[in-house]
Design a protein around this motif. Sequence first.
Motif, mmCIF file in Angstrom:
data_model
loop_
_atom_site.group_PDB
_atom_site.id
_atom_site.type_symbol
_atom_site.label_atom_id
_atom_site.label_comp_id
_atom_site.label_asym_id
_atom_site.label_seq_id
_atom_site.Cartn_x
_atom_site.Cartn_y
_atom_site.Cartn_z
ATOM 1 N N GLU A 43 -13.841 34.272 18.144
ATOM 2 C CA GLU A 43 -14.323 34.904 17.267
ATOM 3 C C GLU A 43 -13.870 34.482 15.869
ATOM 4 O O GLU A 43 -12.834 33.521 15.933
ATOM 5 N N SER A 44 -14.370 34.694 14.640
ATOM 6 C CA SER A 44 -14.060 34.375 13.786
ATOM 7 C C SER A 44 -12.683 34.876 13.192
ATOM 8 O O SER A 44 -12.316 36.132 13.128
ATOM 9 N N VAL A 45 -11.777 33.922 12.798
ATOM 10 C CA VAL A 45 -10.488 34.260 12.601
ATOM 11 C C VAL A 45 -10.052 33.535 11.258
ATOM 12 O O VAL A 45 -10.503 32.595 11.167
ATOM 13 N N PRO A 46 -9.046 34.286 10.542
ATOM 14 C CA PRO A 46 -8.519 33.616 9.288
ATOM 15 C C PRO A 46 -7.754 32.169 9.653
ATOM 16 O O PRO A 46 -7.413 31.994 10.691
ATOM 17 N N PRO A 47 -7.869 31.243 8.808
ATOM 18 C CA PRO A 47 -7.007 29.985 9.016
ATOM 19 C C PRO A 47 -5.531 30.373 9.204
ATOM 20 O O PRO A 47 -4.937 31.206 8.544
ATOM 21 N N VAL A 48 -4.924 29.530 10.022
ATOM 22 C CA VAL A 48 -3.500 29.762 10.460
ATOM 23 C C VAL A 48 -2.860 28.485 9.826
ATOM 24 O O VAL A 48 -3.442 27.581 9.840
ATOM 25 N N ARG A 49 -1.599 28.493 9.635
ATOM 26 C CA ARG A 49 -0.850 27.373 9.054
ATOM 27 C C ARG A 49 -0.481 26.692 10.433
ATOM 28 O O ARG A 49 0.227 27.093 11.228
ATOM 29 N N GLY A 50 -0.818 25.323 10.534
ATOM 30 C CA GLY A 50 -0.490 24.555 11.492
ATOM 31 C C GLY A 50 -1.088 23.025 11.299
ATOM 32 O O GLY A 50 -1.729 22.982 10.189
ATOM 33 N N SER A 51 -0.741 22.381 12.089
ATOM 34 C CA SER A 51 -1.269 20.921 12.171
ATOM 35 C C SER A 51 -2.520 20.678 13.194
ATOM 36 O O SER A 51 -2.288 20.863 14.124
ATOM 37 N N GLU A 52 -3.548 20.510 12.520
ATOM 38 C CA GLU A 52 -4.843 20.210 13.405
ATOM 39 C C GLU A 52 -4.384 19.508 14.348
ATOM 40 O O GLU A 52 -5.016 19.494 15.644
ATOM 41 N N GLY A 53 -3.990 17.888 13.941
ATOM 42 C CA GLY A 53 -3.865 17.019 14.995
ATOM 43 C C GLY A 53 -3.069 17.548 16.138
ATOM 44 O O GLY A 53 -3.186 17.103 17.220
ATOM 45 N N ARG A 54 -1.895 18.136 15.915
ATOM 46 C CA ARG A 54 -0.952 18.527 16.898
ATOM 47 C C ARG A 54 -1.560 19.420 18.007
ATOM 48 O O ARG A 54 -1.363 19.396 19.201
ATOM 49 N N LEU A 55 -2.374 20.501 17.277
ATOM 50 C CA LEU A 55 -2.794 21.454 18.040
ATOM 51 C C LEU A 55 -4.049 20.895 18.809
ATOM 52 O O LEU A 55 -4.065 21.181 19.988
ATOM 53 N N ALA A 91 -2.391 13.258 14.730
ATOM 54 C CA ALA A 91 -1.327 14.358 15.429
ATOM 55 C C ALA A 91 0.080 13.914 15.035
ATOM 56 O O ALA A 91 0.877 14.835 14.774
ATOM 57 N N GLU A 92 0.367 12.413 14.907
ATOM 58 C CA GLU A 92 1.860 12.406 14.605
ATOM 59 C C GLU A 92 2.061 12.594 12.961
ATOM 60 O O GLU A 92 3.295 12.520 12.731
ATOM 61 N N SER A 93 0.907 12.304 12.219
ATOM 62 C CA SER A 93 1.307 12.380 10.759
ATOM 63 C C SER A 93 0.954 13.264 10.134
ATOM 64 O O SER A 93 1.198 13.688 8.703
ATOM 65 N N ASP A 94 0.086 14.131 10.581
ATOM 66 C CA ASP A 94 -0.591 15.340 9.840
ATOM 67 C C ASP A 94 0.348 16.478 9.728
ATOM 68 O O ASP A 94 1.070 16.974 10.501
ATOM 69 N N GLY A 95 0.740 16.872 8.400
ATOM 70 C CA GLY A 95 1.493 17.853 8.270
ATOM 71 C C GLY A 95 1.116 19.324 8.507
ATOM 72 O O GLY A 95 -0.359 19.418 8.448
ATOM 73 N N ALA A 96 1.842 20.440 8.306
ATOM 74 C CA ALA A 96 1.316 21.630 8.499
ATOM 75 C C ALA A 96 0.390 22.236 7.299
ATOM 76 O O ALA A 96 0.593 21.777 6.229
ATOM 77 N N GLY A 97 -0.755 22.833 7.326
ATOM 78 C CA GLY A 97 -1.563 23.383 6.597
ATOM 79 C C GLY A 97 -2.605 24.374 7.250
ATOM 80 O O GLY A 97 -2.434 24.594 8.287
ATOM 81 N N PRO A 98 -3.528 24.951 6.262
ATOM 82 C CA PRO A 98 -4.449 25.836 6.761
ATOM 83 C C PRO A 98 -5.276 25.122 8.104
ATOM 84 O O PRO A 98 -5.846 24.278 7.533
ATOM 85 N N THR A 99 -5.325 25.742 9.015
ATOM 86 C CA THR A 99 -6.179 25.402 10.199
ATOM 87 C C THR A 99 -7.060 26.257 10.854
ATOM 88 O O THR A 99 -6.917 27.595 10.790
ATOM 89 N N ASP A 100 -8.303 25.795 11.078
ATOM 90 C CA ASP A 100 -9.432 26.574 11.478
ATOM 91 C C ASP A 100 -9.301 26.447 12.897
ATOM 92 O O ASP A 100 -9.608 25.542 13.627
ATOM 93 N N LEU A 101 -8.775 27.279 13.875
ATOM 94 C CA LEU A 101 -8.667 27.319 15.445
ATOM 95 C C LEU A 101 -9.870 27.091 16.083
ATOM 96 O O LEU A 101 -10.056 26.439 16.903
#
Length: 268
Positions: free
Chosen positions: A248-260, A212-222
Amino acid sequence: TENTQEAALYRTLAGSIPNAAVALFDREGRLLLADGPVLSLLGLPKDGLVHRTALELLPPSMAPALQKAMDLALGGTPSTISQSHQDRLFELSTVPVRTSNGEVMGGLLLALDVTDRQHLQQRLFISERMATVGTLAAGVTHEINNPLAYVTGNLHFLEDDLKSLRDRLPSGLAPSLVVAMVEDMLSSVRDALHGTTQVSAIVQDLKVFSRAESDGAGPTDLPRVIHGAVKMAGNELRQRAAVVLELESVPPVRGSEGRLSQVLLNLL
Protein backbone atom coordinates in the motif's frame (compact mmCIF):
# COMPACT_ATOMS: atom_id res chain seq x y z
CA THR A 1 40.71 -36.68 51.32
CA GLU A 2 43.09 -34.19 49.73
CA ASN A 3 42.80 -36.03 46.41
CA THR A 4 39.03 -36.06 46.79
CA GLN A 5 38.97 -32.30 47.37
CA GLU A 6 41.23 -31.73 44.36
CA ALA A 7 38.99 -33.92 42.20
CA ALA A 8 35.92 -32.01 43.36
CA LEU A 9 37.63 -28.69 42.59
CA TYR A 10 38.63 -30.00 39.16
CA ARG A 11 35.05 -31.05 38.41
CA THR A 12 33.76 -27.65 39.52
CA LEU A 13 36.21 -25.84 37.26
CA ALA A 14 35.57 -28.14 34.30
CA GLY A 15 31.82 -27.84 34.70
CA SER A 16 32.06 -24.05 34.78
CA ILE A 17 33.61 -23.73 31.32
CA PRO A 18 30.78 -23.03 28.83
CA ASN A 19 30.52 -25.20 25.71
CA ALA A 20 33.42 -27.36 26.88
CA ALA A 21 34.46 -30.57 28.56
CA VAL A 22 37.82 -31.28 30.20
CA ALA A 23 39.36 -34.69 30.83
CA LEU A 24 42.60 -36.05 32.27
CA PHE A 25 43.96 -39.36 30.97
CA ASP A 26 46.87 -41.58 32.04
CA ARG A 27 49.70 -43.18 30.05
CA GLU A 28 47.37 -45.96 28.86
CA GLY A 29 44.81 -43.46 27.58
CA ARG A 30 42.31 -44.24 30.36
CA LEU A 31 40.28 -41.35 31.71
CA LEU A 32 41.07 -40.29 35.26
CA LEU A 33 38.63 -37.38 35.51
CA ALA A 34 36.09 -35.93 33.06
CA ASP A 35 33.43 -33.26 33.36
CA GLY A 36 31.78 -30.42 31.47
CA PRO A 37 28.57 -29.55 29.57
CA VAL A 38 29.88 -30.90 26.24
CA LEU A 39 29.94 -34.48 27.55
CA SER A 40 26.19 -34.76 27.00
CA LEU A 41 26.53 -33.41 23.42
CA LEU A 42 29.03 -36.18 22.75
CA GLY A 43 26.55 -38.71 24.08
CA LEU A 44 28.59 -39.41 27.20
CA PRO A 45 27.26 -39.66 30.76
CA LYS A 46 29.03 -37.79 33.55
CA ASP A 47 29.42 -40.98 35.56
CA GLY A 48 31.08 -44.23 34.57
CA LEU A 49 33.84 -42.66 32.45
CA VAL A 50 36.80 -43.26 34.74
CA HIS A 51 39.32 -45.96 33.68
CA ARG A 52 37.75 -46.22 30.21
CA THR A 53 39.37 -45.22 26.90
CA ALA A 54 38.20 -42.99 24.05
CA LEU A 55 37.78 -46.01 21.80
CA GLU A 56 35.38 -47.50 24.34
CA LEU A 57 33.36 -44.35 24.90
CA LEU A 58 33.18 -42.29 21.71
CA PRO A 59 31.32 -43.06 18.49
CA PRO A 60 33.40 -44.75 15.75
CA SER A 61 33.41 -41.56 13.69
CA MET A 62 35.36 -39.71 16.40
CA ALA A 63 37.28 -42.26 18.44
CA PRO A 64 40.22 -43.06 16.09
CA ALA A 65 41.11 -39.40 15.46
CA LEU A 66 40.90 -38.54 19.15
CA GLN A 67 42.95 -41.59 20.09
CA LYS A 68 45.67 -40.41 17.70
CA ALA A 69 45.61 -36.92 19.30
CA MET A 70 45.89 -38.49 22.76
CA ASP A 71 48.82 -40.63 21.60
CA LEU A 72 50.55 -37.47 20.36
CA ALA A 73 50.06 -35.84 23.75
CA LEU A 74 51.49 -38.91 25.51
CA GLY A 75 54.46 -38.58 23.18
CA GLY A 76 54.93 -34.97 24.29
CA THR A 77 53.27 -33.21 21.33
CA PRO A 78 50.18 -30.99 21.72
CA SER A 79 47.57 -31.21 18.96
CA THR A 80 44.16 -29.90 17.95
CA ILE A 81 41.65 -31.58 15.65
CA SER A 82 38.11 -30.81 14.51
CA GLN A 83 35.41 -33.47 14.55
CA SER A 84 31.68 -33.36 13.83
CA HIS A 85 29.01 -35.32 15.66
CA GLN A 86 25.24 -35.08 15.21
CA ASP A 87 25.31 -31.72 13.39
CA ARG A 88 27.68 -30.21 15.95
CA LEU A 89 31.33 -29.29 15.38
CA PHE A 90 33.88 -29.93 18.11
CA GLU A 91 37.45 -28.76 18.52
CA LEU A 92 39.45 -31.36 20.46
CA SER A 93 42.79 -30.27 21.90
CA THR A 94 45.25 -32.48 23.77
CA VAL A 95 48.41 -31.48 25.66
CA PRO A 96 50.89 -33.58 27.64
CA VAL A 97 50.84 -33.47 31.44
CA ARG A 98 54.33 -33.74 32.91
CA THR A 99 55.82 -34.55 36.28
CA SER A 100 58.11 -32.12 38.09
CA ASN A 101 61.13 -33.68 36.34
CA GLY A 102 59.57 -33.29 32.88
CA GLU A 103 58.39 -36.83 32.25
CA VAL A 104 55.00 -37.27 30.57
CA MET A 105 52.61 -38.84 33.05
CA GLY A 106 49.41 -38.41 31.04
CA GLY A 107 47.50 -35.84 29.10
CA LEU A 108 44.79 -33.21 29.24
CA LEU A 109 41.89 -33.13 26.77
CA LEU A 110 39.81 -30.01 26.11
CA ALA A 111 36.68 -30.52 23.98
CA LEU A 112 35.02 -27.33 22.76
CA ASP A 113 31.68 -27.06 20.96
CA VAL A 114 32.54 -24.52 18.23
CA THR A 115 29.35 -24.90 16.18
CA ASP A 116 28.02 -21.44 17.04
CA ARG A 117 31.44 -19.90 16.45
CA GLN A 118 31.60 -21.51 13.01
CA HIS A 119 28.13 -20.21 12.15
CA LEU A 120 29.18 -16.74 13.29
CA GLN A 121 32.30 -16.94 11.12
CA GLN A 122 30.18 -18.00 8.15
CA ARG A 123 27.81 -15.07 8.69
CA LEU A 124 30.80 -12.72 8.99
CA PHE A 125 32.20 -14.10 5.74
CA ILE A 126 28.86 -13.55 4.02
CA SER A 127 28.67 -9.99 5.39
CA GLU A 128 32.18 -9.26 4.12
CA ARG A 129 31.29 -10.73 0.75
CA MET A 130 28.14 -8.63 0.57
CA ALA A 131 30.22 -5.53 1.40
CA THR A 132 32.57 -6.45 -1.46
CA VAL A 133 29.60 -6.89 -3.79
CA GLY A 134 28.36 -3.46 -2.74
CA THR A 135 31.73 -1.91 -3.55
CA LEU A 136 31.81 -3.65 -6.93
CA ALA A 137 28.22 -2.60 -7.61
CA ALA A 138 29.13 1.06 -7.11
CA GLY A 139 31.82 0.79 -9.80
CA VAL A 140 29.67 -1.28 -12.14
CA THR A 141 26.77 1.18 -12.02
CA HIS A 142 29.11 4.02 -12.94
CA GLU A 143 30.54 2.05 -15.85
CA ILE A 144 27.08 1.06 -17.13
CA ASN A 145 25.42 4.46 -16.75
CA ASN A 146 27.59 6.32 -19.27
CA PRO A 147 27.20 3.97 -22.28
CA LEU A 148 23.56 3.40 -21.33
CA ALA A 149 22.95 7.15 -21.59
CA TYR A 150 24.49 7.17 -25.08
CA VAL A 151 22.35 4.23 -26.22
CA THR A 152 19.15 5.68 -24.75
CA GLY A 153 19.77 9.10 -26.23
CA ASN A 154 20.43 7.69 -29.71
CA LEU A 155 17.35 5.48 -29.52
CA HIS A 156 15.18 8.49 -28.66
CA PHE A 157 16.78 10.40 -31.57
CA LEU A 158 16.05 7.48 -33.91
CA GLU A 159 12.47 7.22 -32.64
CA ASP A 160 11.86 10.93 -33.33
CA ASP A 161 13.33 10.64 -36.83
CA LEU A 162 11.20 7.63 -37.66
CA LYS A 163 8.06 9.40 -36.42
CA SER A 164 8.95 12.42 -38.53
CA LEU A 165 9.56 10.20 -41.57
CA ARG A 166 6.24 8.41 -41.05
CA ASP A 167 4.38 11.71 -40.75
CA ARG A 168 5.98 13.09 -43.94
CA LEU A 169 4.98 10.10 -46.06
CA PRO A 170 2.33 11.23 -48.58
CA SER A 171 -1.05 10.04 -47.43
CA GLY A 172 -2.33 7.29 -49.65
CA LEU A 173 0.65 7.52 -51.99
CA ALA A 174 3.42 5.86 -50.01
CA PRO A 175 3.82 2.15 -50.77
CA SER A 176 2.29 0.02 -48.02
CA LEU A 177 5.59 -1.87 -47.72
CA VAL A 178 7.46 1.35 -46.83
CA VAL A 179 4.86 2.28 -44.21
CA ALA A 180 5.01 -1.21 -42.72
CA MET A 181 8.82 -1.07 -42.59
CA VAL A 182 8.76 2.29 -40.78
CA GLU A 183 6.19 0.99 -38.26
CA ASP A 184 8.26 -2.16 -37.69
CA MET A 185 11.37 -0.05 -37.09
CA LEU A 186 9.49 2.17 -34.66
CA SER A 187 8.23 -0.90 -32.79
CA SER A 188 11.78 -2.28 -32.56
CA VAL A 189 13.12 1.04 -31.27
CA ARG A 190 10.38 1.20 -28.62
CA ASP A 191 11.24 -2.34 -27.52
CA ALA A 192 14.90 -1.33 -27.26
CA LEU A 193 13.95 1.75 -25.22
CA HIS A 194 11.88 -0.44 -22.92
CA GLY A 195 14.97 -2.61 -22.44
CA THR A 196 17.20 0.37 -21.62
CA THR A 197 14.58 1.54 -19.11
CA GLN A 198 14.73 -1.82 -17.39
CA VAL A 199 18.54 -1.75 -17.34
CA SER A 200 18.41 1.78 -15.91
CA ALA A 201 16.07 0.59 -13.13
CA ILE A 202 18.42 -2.30 -12.30
CA VAL A 203 21.37 0.11 -12.18
CA GLN A 204 19.41 2.37 -9.84
CA ASP A 205 18.67 -0.57 -7.56
CA LEU A 206 22.37 -1.47 -7.56
CA LYS A 207 23.23 2.11 -6.65
CA VAL A 208 20.87 1.94 -3.67
CA PHE A 209 22.41 -1.37 -2.60
CA SER A 210 25.97 -0.08 -2.99
CA ARG A 211 25.24 2.86 -0.67
CA ALA A 212 24.45 0.51 2.25
CA GLU A 213 27.62 1.38 4.18
CA SER A 214 27.77 5.11 3.44
CA ASP A 215 24.14 6.13 3.00
CA GLY A 216 22.81 8.15 5.91
CA ALA A 217 19.29 8.10 7.23
CA GLY A 218 16.68 10.12 5.37
CA PRO A 219 13.17 9.93 3.90
CA THR A 220 12.80 6.43 2.48
CA ASP A 221 10.13 5.08 0.13
CA LEU A 222 9.52 1.58 1.52
CA PRO A 223 7.53 0.16 -1.44
CA ARG A 224 10.27 1.26 -3.84
CA VAL A 225 12.96 -0.35 -1.68
CA ILE A 226 10.95 -3.60 -1.50
CA HIS A 227 10.35 -3.64 -5.26
CA GLY A 228 14.05 -3.07 -5.86
CA ALA A 229 15.13 -5.88 -3.53
CA VAL A 230 12.66 -8.31 -5.12
CA LYS A 231 13.92 -7.42 -8.60
CA MET A 232 17.55 -7.91 -7.58
CA ALA A 233 16.76 -11.32 -6.10
CA GLY A 234 14.39 -12.22 -8.93
CA ASN A 235 16.70 -14.66 -10.68
CA GLU A 236 17.18 -16.71 -7.52
CA LEU A 237 13.57 -16.42 -6.38
CA ARG A 238 11.90 -17.55 -9.60
CA GLN A 239 13.67 -20.91 -9.32
CA ARG A 240 12.24 -21.52 -5.85
CA ALA A 241 9.04 -19.59 -5.25
CA ALA A 242 6.54 -17.09 -6.56
CA VAL A 243 6.66 -13.72 -4.81
CA VAL A 244 3.37 -11.87 -4.45
CA LEU A 245 3.64 -8.24 -3.35
CA GLU A 246 0.71 -6.51 -1.70
CA LEU A 247 2.03 -3.04 -0.97
CA GLU A 248 0.00 0.00 0.00
CA SER A 249 1.06 3.58 -0.45
CA VAL A 250 2.64 4.77 2.78
CA PRO A 251 4.40 8.00 3.73
CA PRO A 252 8.20 7.98 3.60
CA VAL A 253 9.92 6.80 6.75
CA ARG A 254 13.27 7.88 8.12
CA GLY A 255 15.91 5.26 7.32
CA SER A 256 18.73 4.22 5.02
CA GLU A 257 17.62 2.94 1.62
CA GLY A 258 20.90 1.09 1.16
CA ARG A 259 20.79 -0.69 4.50
CA LEU A 260 17.11 -1.58 4.15
CA SER A 261 17.75 -2.92 0.66
CA GLN A 262 20.62 -5.06 1.96
CA VAL A 263 18.51 -6.45 4.83
CA LEU A 264 15.61 -7.31 2.50
CA LEU A 265 17.95 -8.88 -0.04
CA ASN A 266 19.55 -11.03 2.68
CA LEU A 267 16.11 -12.14 3.88
CA LEU A 268 14.98 -12.99 0.35
